[in-house]
Design an enzyme around this catalytic site. Structure first.
Site, mmCIF file in Angstrom:
data_model
loop_
_atom_site.group_PDB
_atom_site.id
_atom_site.type_symbol
_atom_site.label_atom_id
_atom_site.label_comp_id
_atom_site.label_asym_id
_atom_site.label_seq_id
_atom_site.Cartn_x
_atom_site.Cartn_y
_atom_site.Cartn_z
ATOM 1 N N THR A 1 -7.909 -6.605 -7.790
ATOM 2 C CA THR A 1 -8.204 -7.649 -6.538
ATOM 3 C C THR A 1 -9.104 -8.463 -6.576
ATOM 4 O OG1 THR A 1 -6.925 -6.008 -5.093
ATOM 5 C CG2 THR A 1 -8.224 -7.658 -3.996
ATOM 6 N N ALA B 1 -8.640 -11.679 -8.464
ATOM 7 C CA ALA B 1 -7.625 -12.589 -8.217
ATOM 8 C C ALA B 1 -8.074 -13.973 -8.081
ATOM 9 C CB ALA B 1 -6.769 -11.854 -7.166
ATOM 10 N N HIS C 1 0.049 -12.941 -18.517
ATOM 11 C CA HIS C 1 -0.445 -14.309 -18.341
ATOM 12 C C HIS C 1 -0.340 -15.203 -19.176
ATOM 13 C CE1 HIS C 1 -2.636 -17.296 -15.774
ATOM 14 N NE2 HIS C 1 -2.233 -16.532 -14.762
ATOM 15 N N ALA D 1 -4.768 -3.079 -1.584
ATOM 16 C CA ALA D 1 -3.780 -1.995 -1.142
ATOM 17 C C ALA D 1 -4.270 -0.834 -0.405
ATOM 18 C CB ALA D 1 -2.954 -1.446 -2.364
ATOM 19 N N GLU E 1 1.962 -22.759 -7.682
ATOM 20 C CA GLU E 1 1.941 -22.133 -9.102
ATOM 21 C C GLU E 1 3.631 -22.091 -9.738
ATOM 22 O OE1 GLU E 1 -0.133 -18.153 -8.546
ATOM 23 O OE2 GLU E 1 -2.021 -19.249 -8.052
ATOM 24 N N GLY F 1 -5.577 -17.417 -8.160
ATOM 25 C CA GLY F 1 -4.858 -18.316 -7.499
ATOM 26 C C GLY F 1 -4.738 -18.030 -6.171
ATOM 27 N N GLY F 2 -4.249 -17.005 -5.745
ATOM 28 C CA GLY F 2 -4.234 -16.816 -4.328
ATOM 29 C C GLY F 2 -3.009 -15.787 -3.650
ATOM 30 N N SER G 1 -9.664 1.278 -4.020
ATOM 31 C CA SER G 1 -10.139 0.420 -2.955
ATOM 32 C C SER G 1 -10.022 -1.325 -3.291
ATOM 33 C CB SER G 1 -11.680 0.722 -2.808
ATOM 34 O OG SER G 1 -12.408 0.369 -4.041
ATOM 35 N N GLY G 2 -8.843 -1.404 -3.644
ATOM 36 C CA GLY G 2 -8.291 -2.668 -3.848
ATOM 37 C C GLY G 2 -7.725 -3.261 -2.602
ATOM 38 N N ARG H 1 7.612 -10.843 -12.160
ATOM 39 C CA ARG H 1 6.789 -11.367 -10.814
ATOM 40 C C ARG H 1 6.528 -12.757 -10.486
ATOM 41 N NH1 ARG H 1 0.896 -11.764 -9.064
ATOM 42 N NH2 ARG H 1 0.678 -11.525 -11.269
ATOM 43 N N GLU I 1 -0.059 -2.602 -6.780
ATOM 44 C CA GLU I 1 0.475 -2.806 -8.123
ATOM 45 C C GLU I 1 0.776 -1.523 -8.647
ATOM 46 O OE1 GLU I 1 -2.083 -5.274 -10.509
ATOM 47 O OE2 GLU I 1 -0.893 -4.948 -12.235
ATOM 48 N N ARG J 1 6.552 -17.703 -15.789
ATOM 49 C CA ARG J 1 5.353 -16.950 -16.511
ATOM 50 C C ARG J 1 6.208 -16.500 -17.749
ATOM 51 N NH1 ARG J 1 0.918 -14.121 -12.945
ATOM 52 N NH2 ARG J 1 0.338 -16.120 -12.052
ATOM 53 N N HIS K 1 -1.507 -8.635 -18.073
ATOM 54 C CA HIS K 1 -1.808 -9.069 -16.823
ATOM 55 C C HIS K 1 -1.240 -8.250 -15.547
ATOM 56 C CE1 HIS K 1 -3.212 -11.939 -13.773
ATOM 57 N NE2 HIS K 1 -2.199 -12.120 -13.348
#
Ligand code: FAD
Ligand code: SIN
Length: 539
Positions: A46, A49, A246, A19, A123, A51-52, A16-17, A388, A377, A292, A353
């Site tokens: 999720t 999260a 990360h 996706a 980013e 950054g966006g 239930s994130g 990514r 993911e 990254r 990450h």
């Protein structure tokens, strides 16, 4: 097992994130949907999260630029058609998300007498500002909006504290003909019973596998369950060697997995060593905002060179008022550990990450097994390649969940009409040696951190493979002897995922993107566009 252990739906969604919820919302227009989720509904990657979501919404930006940045980060392994499709679908899906109730941060348009537009963050690896965000709690706001929308759909039923154990397939049950997914066995954690869910469409949206590593930004749910279940069911799993670390996780003895968003560097924060010197200049022209993989390796190298156990992130040059308003969650969390980011540098270390590989799918989330979809993911669509680009994962989950639901709804769905046996627990008894589970769990995570981390060697991978094989043998021995618990299920799954990461890493004799092997430092053109695929031969 009695009849009431069986649950039948048109769509079974595991997770239930973002996706799972987006898939379920779309699918609910076509039938009854069950969402099975391990803990409380919002508990997911999720939800954390910060950054966006990356998407092209400004006039200064273009699809071509977003595609180019994604391909560049992906180090020659992205599927360009998939990248283009996901980037191009982004704006329409963002508009739908806003319609569902998502509130992104806005800013005043200069000289417009108060008119507003979406605020765009920046980013690493992005050539333009294109990150839509809700201050620094984007994920929490997404979960709020999507769960709220799901609660208004009578066709959606959410089963919290239900942990999927394994997929049910015709192959596993020994039916003739090709392998097809029929449902899943699910542990009802509070009811302490195993339920049999059946559906002609089963969607894995179980997220990533950060918990395979000792240090991670991920919450506890991220144990790689979906990849492990799909692999056991006979689906292809690809590119698991590409684990993204990360660069900036808060370093503090009491802080568990707290991320300091890349958006902080996007607003000007710089990395410094313990002497207060910037060190990124010698690694990449973009310095602290380099992709990254490069930043994480640079920090690792600086820590090893100086013997330090962390580095610093410095944004003290920005006005305190700006920092408190742009990053309220990061500011208040740091304050709770006695660190005032407006006045002092934040101690940070890299941590596992994001899983770039996963269950092999096309851009519509279809796996090799009919009836089985994978989105978010857990899936490997070809968007991320070997690394990514920041904030592309929420975009991928949003777009691919929509596409997968449309695809699944358009297919003629034959209801499951086969005899499916209930869960067999045999002579299982309650585990009396829970210490074994926690010991093995710790051991796997430490092996992965020490031998299969940011920098690898052939010898370390070989050592990891041998130790994980031993642990798997032990796990196999007691798995069938004990009644299943969530901890035992997760232990079996992290062991399988660790095995897959090592196998993929050993199958790639080069360094590319996130996979960096000191014994094969060159990027070998022969390996460009070649996925490392693992498939269980006997189902
Ligand atoms: P998740 O959101 O992880 O959801 C997985 C769901 O599956 C959960 O509900 C879980 O309980 C459930 N589940 C798992 N196993 C089982 C099982 N066996 N049975 C039943 N249910 C199960 N990406 C970005 O694009 N932008 C960002 O700013 C960003 N920031 C991040 C910050 C942090 C701290 C972290 C950890 C990740 C961040 N990411 C970001 C990555 C991004 O959040 C994830 O890739 C994305 O949210 C994954 O969504 P998902 O729906 O696939 O999985
Ligand atoms: C972050 O906010 O730094 C995380 C962004 C991401 O993982 O995409």
């Amino acid at each position: 097992m009695s009849e009431n252990h069986f649950r039948s739906f048109d769509f079974l969604v595991l997770g239930s994130g973002i996706a799972g919820l987006v898939f379920a919302l779309k699918a609910s227009e076509h039938g009854q949907v069950a969402i099975v989720t391990k803990k409380q509904s919002a508990e997911s990657n999720t939800n954390y999260a910060q950054g966006g979501i990356a998407s092209v919404t400004s006039k200064e930006d273009s699809f071509d630029m977003h595609v180019r940045d994604t391909l560049e980060a992906g180090a020659g392994l992205c599927r360009e058609d998939v990248v283009r499709a996901i980037v191009q679908d982004g704006p329409a899906r963002i508009a739908e998300l806003i319609e569902l109730g998502m509130r992104f941060s806005e800013r005043e348009i200069p000289a417009s007498h108060g008119a507003k537009e979406l605020d765009l963050g920046r980013e690493g690896g992005h050539s333009k500002r294109r990150i839509l965000h809700a201050k620094d709690i984007t994920g929490r706001e997404i979960e709020r909006a999507l769960l709220n929308a799901a609660a208004q759909r009578p066709n959606i039923r959410i089963f919290e504290n239900h942990c999927a154990i394994d997929l049910i397939t015709t192959g596993k049950l020994g039916f003739e003909g090709g392998n097809r997914c029929l449902g899943a066995y699910v542990l009802d954690v509070n009811g302490n019973q195993v339920l049999t869910f059946t559906a002609p469409v089963v969607t894995l949206a179980t997220g990533g596998c950060g918990k395979v590593y000792l240090y991670t930004t991920n919450p506890d749910i991220a144990a790689g369950d979906g990849v492990a279940m799909a692999y056991r069911a006979g689906a292809a799993v690809a590119n698991m060697e590409f684990v993204q670390f990360h660069p900036t996780c808060l370093y503090h003895p009491r802080a568990k997995s707290f991320l300091i968003s890349e958006a902080v560097r996007g607003e000007g924060a710089v990395l410094k060593n313990l002497q207060g010197d910037e060190f990124m200049d010698s690694f990449h022209p973009l310095k602290s905002l380099a992709p990254r993989d490069i930043v994480a390796r640079a920090i690792d190298s600086e820590m090893k060179r100086t013997g330090a156990d962390h580095v610093f992130l410095d944004i003290t040059h920005k006005p305190a008022r700006f920092l408190m308003s742009r990053f309220p969650n990061i500011y208040s969390t740091c304050m709770s550990f006695g660190i005032d980011m407006t006045k002092e540098m934040i101690p940070v270390v890299p941590a596992a990450h994001y899983q770039c590989g996963g269950v092999l799918t096309n851009v519509d989330g279809e796996t090799e097994i009919p009836g089985l979809y994978a989105v978010g993911e857990v899936a490997c669509t070809g968007l991320h390649g070997a690394n990514r680009l920041a904030s592309n994962s929420l975009l991928e989950a949003l777009v691919c969940a929509h596409r997968a639901a449309a695809k699944a709804a358009a297919e003629v769905r034959t209801p499951v009409n086969l005899y499916i046996p209930g869960w067999q627990s045999g002579n299982a008894h309650n585990p009396d040696e829970l210490v074994v589970v926690s010991h093995n769990w710790d051991e796997i995570r430490r092996i992965m951190w020490d031998y299969v981390g940011i920098v690898r060697t052939d010898k370390r991978l070989q050592r990891a493979r041998a130790r994980i094989a031993n642990l798997q043998e032990e796990i196999r021995e007691y798995y069938w002897d004990f009644t299943v618990t969530r901890d035992l299920l997760e232990l079996r799954n992290i062991a399988t995922v660790a095995e897959l990461i090592v196998a993929c890493a050993q199958a790639r004799p080069e360094s590319r993107g996130l996979h960096y092997n000191l014994d094969h430092l060159q990027t070998d053109p022969v390996w460009a566009k070649r996925d490392t695929i693992q498939r269980k031969t006997a189902v």
